[in-house]
Design an enzyme around this catalytic site. Structure first.
Site, short mmCIF file in Angstrom:
data_model
loop_
_atom_site.label_atom_id
_atom_site.label_comp_id
_atom_site.label_asym_id
_atom_site.label_seq_id
_atom_site.Cartn_x
_atom_site.Cartn_y
_atom_site.Cartn_z
CG ASP A 303 -18.28 10.43 -11.08
OD1 ASP A 303 -17.38 10.20 -12.16
OD2 ASP A 303 -18.38 9.48 -10.13
C1 BGC Z 1 -17.64 6.97 -12.59
C2 BGC Z 1 -16.30 7.44 -12.13
C3 BGC Z 1 -15.40 7.32 -13.38
C4 BGC Z 1 -15.83 8.24 -14.18
C5 BGC Z 1 -14.97 8.24 -15.59
C6 BGC Z 1 -18.29 7.64 -13.50
O1 BGC Z 1 -19.25 7.32 -14.26
O2 BGC Z 1 -18.64 7.15 -11.47
O3 BGC Z 1 -15.86 6.52 -11.01
O4 BGC Z 1 -14.13 7.85 -13.04
O5 BGC Z 1 -17.09 7.66 -14.56
O6 BGC Z 1 -15.17 7.12 -16.23
#
Ligand code: BGC
Length: 765
Positions: A303
């Site tokens: 993530d």
């Molecule tokens: C979130 C994810 C997301 C990623 C990219 C993160 O902050 O937890 O779910 O896919 O950002 O935007």
């Protein structure tokens, strides 16, 4: 001198060797293609992957594992002037994937640099959070889950993929398949609610919809957040998760396994720790369970900076340590922590990470790039004409309306106030969400545009007769502390035949980091409701929210309640169709509604305890000041018609582990409208070697019945449906007695019993 000569010869030999390797792999590939392409495409891909890998320097390999966000902040960007720093990195092979670069034009520009100016011409992979639509915003996932229609959800994801792929996107960071038992957690809105079976069904539907067979118009799916992210203590995002492995396996992991079985090619590691180990460095999750037990062949992305955050967790001393822990645990691509690109080469030199480990991750990423056809057609989604044709096409918009109306849940309808007549003389539409263009989009709306939204006021105006006056008064803002505009709202209500009161949450009160410590209506909305109630007019409450709210007073006092969640651009049209009976609501809650926040966690599939709650018995598991039950149970939802259940039958009082049990029930539409009902089947394992939940959803079916029509609905279950995680942490079932429940929601059911008599140990199968 001699040394230098030797070196030259060695270099020449090694170049020759590389050249031969490429030649050989090309020959092999073509030979292979001719012989058995139809039989084993994975093998062909594997040969092609190896041929590319053999040409790569260590730096180029590490570049493939690096994912950067395009543009300044997070969120989609279409800025076509590619900054020099990105150009340089792409040319040098230091980026494998971008997130947030969107649009046929921008993705073309970036891809062109990769496939014409970098040494090995490896195409880039473009990812984006397409959570409930790209430009055409569909209902938030929690709303879609309320449809209890996997085919509908699959279609929704397919249209979302069509639009996103037309804007250059190859890969979505969806579906989010986290089970959420705590509605304070803002990200409950992104998933399918509290139940494992509903969750796993929706997970598979979304993967099928996004990925199809990975041909044109499809995008790659990513099951996230692996794992148990929704188990955050106190519903506070990013917080510690402290659950036993059995709960992890029985409750939180099955939707991931189901996404994998449906073909999900990528997974995303979650931010949280479980039992002291952050997911981005969790070998048990990323390697032992995901790859060794489940056989996952795709790749895992971190993530956003979740590798770097292992320093805050107190699990890594610095970024270099974090990079080493992550890649050794089985994480393949680094989203934005830049720890891989900065440290992996040195870690290889120091022998803390082996080049074989890096090769494995590179292979997994190249495999997807080949499988998705990017080496052959790197610009396949960079077509401006296709982009113009598909984005916001009538077909996609029609689908958005269809999904929206099927996601609505009718929570109350006293004296059949709904559906309303279209020729009323005056309708008051009141509340901060009545004419909002922004909020119906919900959180994570990609490039969704508030100007595309049909508000509730607009939707109602479209459906009523020309002589009907539709009056609007806002009353207050969502989080107002002022009651100054109440007078106008009350006056408007007093003048009208009926009030449509539109209240709830701002769209960004759910979604990432948007947790709340209360489930009350924000601001002075509750007071507004009380003032409107005093007018004595019939009131229909429309709720717009991304989580269950505690609305006991509303439930006690208002005549009708419609749960509309955030329905996307067709919100107003869908709500109006339900209000005036053009569509008879058929949704059911994917999550229990607590009476107050103090009842959390309150999920239907809890354990019984040694002293099951009993209101007449003091020393039992309950609160002194609350009933045992939630306000609305899991699976609850009304229709304008009534359904009568009768004649629950089992094919046999007993099954072996080789046999199926048929469970059938008769459903009759006894009301005044044609309508749809979600028939739900639950099972309870009465005695186990570990304790089992009081009820677990195992099957459901949405059926349509005309007025007065009746139908027998039957389900089949078998030993597989009765499995759980035993003492050895393997999936087992046990001989014994089970209850089976069938009904209209998790609380209102008919019941019967059967026995499982095992002849073969399921753990041996
Ligand atoms: C979130 C994810 C997301 C990623 C990219 C993160 O902050 O937890 O779910 O896919 O950002 O935007």
């Amino acid at each position: 001198m001699q040394k230098q000569k030797d070196k030259k010869i060695l270099r020449k030999q090694s170049m020759k060797k590389k050249f031969l390797t490429v030649l050989l792999s090309v020959l092999l590939v073509s030979g292979f293609t001719n012989r058995s392409s139809r039989e084993n495409p994975e093998e062909i891909i594997s040969v092609r992957v190896d041929s590319v890998l053999s040409l790569m320097t260590l730096e180029e390999k590490i570049g493939q594992l690096n994912q950067l966000s395009y543009g300044s902040g997070w969120g989609p960007s279409i800025k076509v002037q590619v900054p020099d720093q990105y150009k340089k990195m792409i040319r040098e092979g230091k980026i494998g994937s971008f997130l947030n670069a969107t649009g046929a034009e921008l993705t073309y520009e970036l891809q062109k640099i990769a496939v014409t100016e970098s040494r090995l011409k490896i195409p880039l992979l473009f990812g984006l959070d397409v959570i409930h639509g790209f430009r055409t915003t569909f209902p938030v996932p929690l709303a879609e889950a309320s449809s209890w229609e996997p085919e509908l959800v699959e279609r929704s994801s397919k249209y979302q993929a069509l639009e996103a792929s037309s804007a250059g996107i190859h890969w979505t960071f969806a579906p989010m398949v986290d089970i959420a038992r705590d509605p304070r957690w803002g990200r409950i809105v992104e998933g399918s609610g509290e139940d494992t079976y509903l969750g796993l069904t929706m997970a598979a539907a979304r993967v099928r919809g996004f990925q199809g067979n990975l041909s044109d118009d499809n995008i790659i799916a990513c099951a996230k957040h692996f794992a148990a992210y929704g188990g955050a203590e106190g519903g506070r995002d990013y917080n510690t998760v402290d659950i036993p492995e059995r709960t992890l396996r029985d409750v939180y992991l099955p939707p991931f396994k189901s996404a994998l079985d449906a073909g999900a090619e990528t997974f995303m590691a979650s931010f949280n720790e479980i039992d002291g180990v952050p997911s981005s460095g969790n070998r048990l999750l990323l390697t032992e369970i995901l790859r060794n037990e489940w056989g996952f062949k795709g790749f895992v992305v971190s993530d956003w900076n979740s590798i770097g955050e292992m320093i805050n967790h107190g699990f890594a001393s610095d970024l270099k340590d974090a990079a080493s822990i992550s890649i050794n645990a089985g994480l393949d691509m680094d989203m934005e922590s830049r720890s891989f690109i900065a440290n992996l080469a040195e870690l290889v030199k120091e022998k803390k990470v082996s080049e074989e480990t890096i090769d494995l991750s590179v292979k997994r990423i190249l495999r997807i790039k080949f499988k998705f056809g990017l080496f052959d057609k790197p610009f396949k989604y960079c077509n401006k004409e296709r982009e113009t044709k598909n984005i916001m096409s009538q077909e996609v918009q029609n689908a958005a309306l269809e999904v929206a109306k099927r996601s609505i849940v009718l929570l109350k309808n006293s004296n059949s106030l709904l559906p309303l007549k279209k020729d009323l003389s005056k309708i008051a539409v009141i509340g901060p969400l009545a004419d909002s263009k922004q909020d119906p989009l919900g959180p994570w709306a990609a490039v969704g545009n508030p100007n595309d939204v049909v508000t509730i006021v607009e939707g109602i105006k479209k459906l009523v007769t020309p002589k009907t006056e539709v009056l609007f008064s806002k009353g207050c803002d969502i989080e107002d502390t002022s009651t100054d505009n109440f007078d106008d709202a009350v006056k408007t209500a007093t003048e009208s035949d009926v009030v449509i009161l539109c209240i709830g949450e701002r769209e960004n009160m759910t979604g990432e980091a948007n947790n709340r410590s209360t489930l009350d209506l924000p601001g002075v909305q509750q007071k507004l409701a009380e003032e409107i109630y005093k007018t004595g007019k019939p009131v229909v409450v429309i709720l717009m929210n991304g989580r269950p709210l505690s609305i006991e007073w509303i439930d006690r006092n208002m005549s009708a309640i419609v749960e509309a969640w955030f329905l996307g651009i067709k919100s107003g049209d869908a709500i109006a169709e339900v209000l005036f009976g053009d569509y008879n609501p058929s949704g059911k809650l994917p999550v229990s509604f607590p009476r107050t926040v103090g009842q959390i966690p309150i999920y239907y599939n809890h354990k019984n305890t040694g002293r099951p709650g009993n209101e007449r018995n003091r020393f039992t598991s309950k609160y002194l000041d609350l009933p045992l039950t939630p306000l609305y149970p899991f699976g609850f939802g009304l229709s304008y018609t009534n359904f009568e259940y009768s004649d629950l039958k089992l094919s046999s009082p007993e099954i072996s582990d080789e046999q199926e049990l048929a469970v059938s029930v008769n459903i009759k539409n006894t009301g005044n409208f044609d309508g749809e009902e979600v028939v739900q089947l639950y099972v309870q394992d009465l005695v186990g070697s570990v304790t089992r939940p009081v009820k677990e959803l195992k099957r459901f079916k949405k059926i349509f019945l005309k007025k007065d029509e009746e139908q027998e609905v039957s389900f089949k279950i078998s030993e597989k449906d009765l499995r759980f995680t035993g003492h050895e942490m393997t999936s087992i079932s046990e001989s014994g007695e089970f209850k089976v429940y069938v009904g209209t929601n998790s609380a209102d059911v008919m019941e019967s019993r059967f026995k499982l008599v095992k002849t073969i140990s399921s753990s041996l199968k």
